[in-house]
Design a protein around this motif. Structure first.
Motif, PDB file in Angstrom:
ATOM      1  N   TRP A   7       3.250   5.800  -2.936  1.00 57.20           N
ATOM      2  CA  TRP A   7       4.495   6.430  -3.412  1.00 57.20           C
ATOM      3  C   TRP A   7       4.473   6.588  -4.934  1.00 57.20           C
ATOM      4  O   TRP A   7       4.821   7.640  -5.472  1.00 57.20           O
ATOM      5  CB  TRP A   7       5.679   5.575  -2.982  1.00 57.20           C
ATOM      6  CG  TRP A   7       6.973   6.323  -2.988  1.00 57.20           C
ATOM      7  CD1 TRP A   7       7.790   6.535  -4.051  1.00 57.20           C
ATOM      8  CD2 TRP A   7       7.585   6.982  -1.882  1.00 57.20           C
ATOM      9  NE1 TRP A   7       8.875   7.269  -3.677  1.00 57.20           N
ATOM     10  CE2 TRP A   7       8.781   7.554  -2.348  1.00 57.20           C
ATOM     11  CE3 TRP A   7       7.247   7.116  -0.531  1.00 57.20           C
ATOM     12  CZ2 TRP A   7       9.638   8.266  -1.513  1.00 57.20           C
ATOM     13  CZ3 TRP A   7       8.103   7.827   0.288  1.00 57.20           C
ATOM     14  CH2 TRP A   7       9.279   8.398  -0.203  1.00 57.20           C
ATOM     15  N   GLU A   8       4.053   5.537  -5.618  1.00 59.88           N
ATOM     16  CA  GLU A   8       3.976   5.579  -7.075  1.00 59.88           C
ATOM     17  C   GLU A   8       2.947   6.594  -7.546  1.00 59.88           C
ATOM     18  O   GLU A   8       3.129   7.253  -8.581  1.00 59.88           O
ATOM     19  CB  GLU A   8       3.629   4.187  -7.601  1.00 59.88           C
ATOM     20  CG  GLU A   8       4.757   3.172  -7.409  1.00 59.88           C
ATOM     21  CD  GLU A   8       4.295   1.747  -7.646  1.00 59.88           C
ATOM     22  OE1 GLU A   8       3.114   1.572  -8.054  1.00 59.88           O
ATOM     23  OE2 GLU A   8       5.086   0.823  -7.428  1.00 59.88           O
ATOM     24  N   THR A   9       1.863   6.747  -6.773  1.00 63.54           N
ATOM     25  CA  THR A   9       0.830   7.712  -7.142  1.00 63.54           C
ATOM     26  C   THR A   9       1.356   9.137  -7.010  1.00 63.54           C
ATOM     27  O   THR A   9       1.071  10.004  -7.847  1.00 63.54           O
ATOM     28  CB  THR A   9      -0.422   7.525  -6.264  1.00 63.54           C
ATOM     29  OG1 THR A   9      -0.863   6.169  -6.342  1.00 63.54           O
ATOM     30  CG2 THR A   9      -1.542   8.438  -6.717  1.00 63.54           C
TER      31      THR A   9
ATOM     32  N   VAL B  60      -4.159   8.307   0.422  1.00 61.95           N
ATOM     33  CA  VAL B  60      -3.219   8.376   1.541  1.00 61.95           C
ATOM     34  C   VAL B  60      -3.969   8.331   2.873  1.00 61.95           C
ATOM     35  O   VAL B  60      -3.541   7.654   3.807  1.00 61.95           O
ATOM     36  CB  VAL B  60      -2.355   9.654   1.449  1.00 61.95           C
ATOM     37  CG1 VAL B  60      -1.351   9.693   2.593  1.00 61.95           C
ATOM     38  CG2 VAL B  60      -1.622   9.711   0.121  1.00 61.95           C
ATOM     39  N   VAL B  61      -5.094   9.036   2.963  1.00 65.09           N
ATOM     40  CA  VAL B  61      -5.890   9.016   4.192  1.00 65.09           C
ATOM     41  C   VAL B  61      -6.385   7.598   4.485  1.00 65.09           C
ATOM     42  O   VAL B  61      -6.338   7.134   5.626  1.00 65.09           O
ATOM     43  CB  VAL B  61      -7.073  10.003   4.085  1.00 65.09           C
ATOM     44  CG1 VAL B  61      -8.074   9.779   5.219  1.00 65.09           C
ATOM     45  CG2 VAL B  61      -6.564  11.443   4.130  1.00 65.09           C
ATOM     46  N   ASP B  62      -6.847   6.893   3.460  1.00 69.97           N
ATOM     47  CA  ASP B  62      -7.324   5.522   3.649  1.00 69.97           C
ATOM     48  C   ASP B  62      -6.204   4.613   4.147  1.00 69.97           C
ATOM     49  O   ASP B  62      -6.413   3.762   5.021  1.00 69.97           O
ATOM     50  CB  ASP B  62      -7.884   4.971   2.335  1.00 69.97           C
ATOM     51  CG  ASP B  62      -9.230   5.582   1.973  1.00 69.97           C
ATOM     52  OD1 ASP B  62      -9.849   6.213   2.861  1.00 69.97           O
ATOM     53  OD2 ASP B  62      -9.653   5.449   0.809  1.00 69.97           O
TER      54      ASP B  62
ATOM     55  N   GLN C 257       0.827  -1.207   0.000  1.00 74.71           N
ATOM     56  CA  GLN C 257       0.000   0.000   0.000  1.00 74.71           C
ATOM     57  C   GLN C 257       0.860   1.254   0.000  1.00 74.71           C
ATOM     58  O   GLN C 257       0.581   2.228  -0.706  1.00 74.71           O
ATOM     59  CB  GLN C 257      -0.925  -0.012   1.218  1.00 74.71           C
ATOM     60  CG  GLN C 257      -2.047  -1.029   1.127  1.00 74.71           C
ATOM     61  CD  GLN C 257      -2.855  -1.098   2.415  1.00 74.71           C
ATOM     62  OE1 GLN C 257      -2.299  -1.123   3.519  1.00 74.71           O
ATOM     63  NE2 GLN C 257      -4.166  -1.102   2.289  1.00 74.71           N
ATOM     64  N   ILE C 258       1.910   1.235   0.805  1.00 76.46           N
ATOM     65  CA  ILE C 258       2.808   2.390   0.862  1.00 76.46           C
ATOM     66  C   ILE C 258       3.471   2.605  -0.488  1.00 76.46           C
ATOM     67  O   ILE C 258       3.567   3.731  -0.988  1.00 76.46           O
ATOM     68  CB  ILE C 258       3.869   2.196   1.963  1.00 76.46           C
ATOM     69  CG1 ILE C 258       3.201   2.157   3.339  1.00 76.46           C
ATOM     70  CG2 ILE C 258       4.903   3.322   1.916  1.00 76.46           C
ATOM     71  CD1 ILE C 258       4.132   1.741   4.452  1.00 76.46           C
TER      72      ILE C 258
ATOM     73  N   ILE D  68       5.052  14.528  -8.186  1.00 80.98           N
ATOM     74  CA  ILE D  68       5.835  14.758  -6.971  1.00 80.98           C
ATOM     75  C   ILE D  68       6.833  13.608  -6.834  1.00 80.98           C
ATOM     76  O   ILE D  68       6.508  12.531  -6.321  1.00 80.98           O
ATOM     77  CB  ILE D  68       4.936  14.844  -5.729  1.00 80.98           C
ATOM     78  CG1 ILE D  68       3.878  15.930  -5.911  1.00 80.98           C
ATOM     79  CG2 ILE D  68       5.766  15.130  -4.475  1.00 80.98           C
ATOM     80  CD1 ILE D  68       2.892  16.029  -4.757  1.00 80.98           C
ATOM     81  N   ALA D  69       8.046  13.811  -7.344  1.00 79.97           N
ATOM     82  CA  ALA D  69       9.018  12.734  -7.413  1.00 79.97           C
ATOM     83  C   ALA D  69      10.100  12.833  -6.340  1.00 79.97           C
ATOM     84  O   ALA D  69      10.866  11.886  -6.156  1.00 79.97           O
ATOM     85  CB  ALA D  69       9.681  12.718  -8.797  1.00 79.97           C
TER      86      ALA D  69
END
Length: 294
Positions: free
Chosen positions: A14-16, A128-130, A9-10, A22-23
């Motif tokens: 990160w990929e999103t 991210v909140v989820d 999930q993390i 935002i890299a």
């Protein structure tokens, strides 16, 4: 160690961030950090409310007023993506709230003035909140491991020496130095505060009984850990790392430890734990004449 579904999930979040433009890993960690902090504020408020209800007394130093209820994690986490995003962009919204609080963590609030909310889409914010909502931050191991995994992403992003010292190296150095309960531990190149966090873990493991005493606990939360850092993003990440590991008010200072300018700290430390950066440039004329340069 973070494994399995949580790690996946993390990585997905990160990929999103990356696909959304935002890299920079430091920026990604900052944005995730802000959300984690907001959730922890709500958790703290919940604890305060439970204590107040049990004692049948008013809440002691409430974090949120009744009028600010809509800014609490438990309230906005189930909002629609667009509505939640607007709450964070609002000048009196959830993000602005953590920039102005002054009764929870003075050190964190001090370094938040220049913070910017950079999550660019409602969909990314919801994702991210989820993710964060599924994490039990009462579990210090999960809490710490999550942040360690996030910080490990900095390994490919070092600029001006901003590479993170591996956890096993910091722990080995701390074990060799054996911090004591009355020490003042300083890292003059603190970065993400890995050495200070590792020292706090050592204190908890070897001096846990002493921390039941009010004077030692006060020292631990307010005086024991001191760090210097001149990168505003890194110092925000560092203070959050320490807050997440249970240090209420770490003494972090936004200053170049080698410079004679704005360097007002005194010789307080009894133990230095550091891995100074060996990359980047240095203006010899600005270095304090009491610092030796090889």
């Amino acid at each position: 160690m973070i494994t399995g579904e949580l790690r996946s999930q993390i990585d997905k979040v990160w990929e999103t961030f990356w696909s959304g433009g935002i890299a920079n890993p430091i920026t990604v960690i900052e944005q995730i950090t802000y959300l984690i902090f907001i959730k922890q504020l709500d958790d703290k408020q919940n604890k305060k409310e439970k204590i107040a209800n049990y004692q049948n007394k008013p809440i002691d130093k409430p974090i949120y007023t009744p009028e600010q209820k809509h800014l609490r994690w438990s309230q906005f986490k189930d909002l629609g993506a667009k509505e939640m995003f607007e709450l964070f962009q609002d000048k009196e919204g959830a993000f602005q709230f953590i920039k102005t609080i002054n009764n929870v963590n003075a050190t964190f609030a001090q370094f938040m003035d220049s913070a910017i909310f950079m999550i660019s889409t409602p969909q990314l914010l919801t994702m991210v909140v989820d993710l964060i909502d599924k994490i039990d931050f009462a579990d210090k191991d999960v809490n710490g491991d999550l942040y360690e995994y996030l910080l490990s992403k900095l390994a490919t992003a070092g600029t001006n020496g901003q590479f993170r010292t591996p956890r096993h190296i910091t722990r080995m150095m701390v074990d060799l130095m054996q911090p004591q309960i009355d020490d003042i531990i300083c890292d003059p190149s603190s970065g993400t505060c890995g050495f200070l966090v590792s020292a706090s873990e050592y204190i908890n493991e070897h001096h846990s009984t002493a921390l039941y005493e009010e004077n030692h606990l006060k020292h631990y939360n307010n005086e024991m850990f001191m760090g210097m850092e001149f990168d505003p993003s890194m110092i925000r990440i560092g203070v959050m790392n320490m807050v997440m590991h249970g240090i209420e008010n770490p003494q972090l200072r936004f200053v170049d430890a080698l410079s004679e300018a704005n360097n007002s700290f005194t010789e307080e430390a009894t133990l230095i734990l550091a891995n100074p950066p060996f990359k980047g440039s240095l203006n010899a004329d600005s270095v304090d004449d009491k610092v030796a340069i090889w």
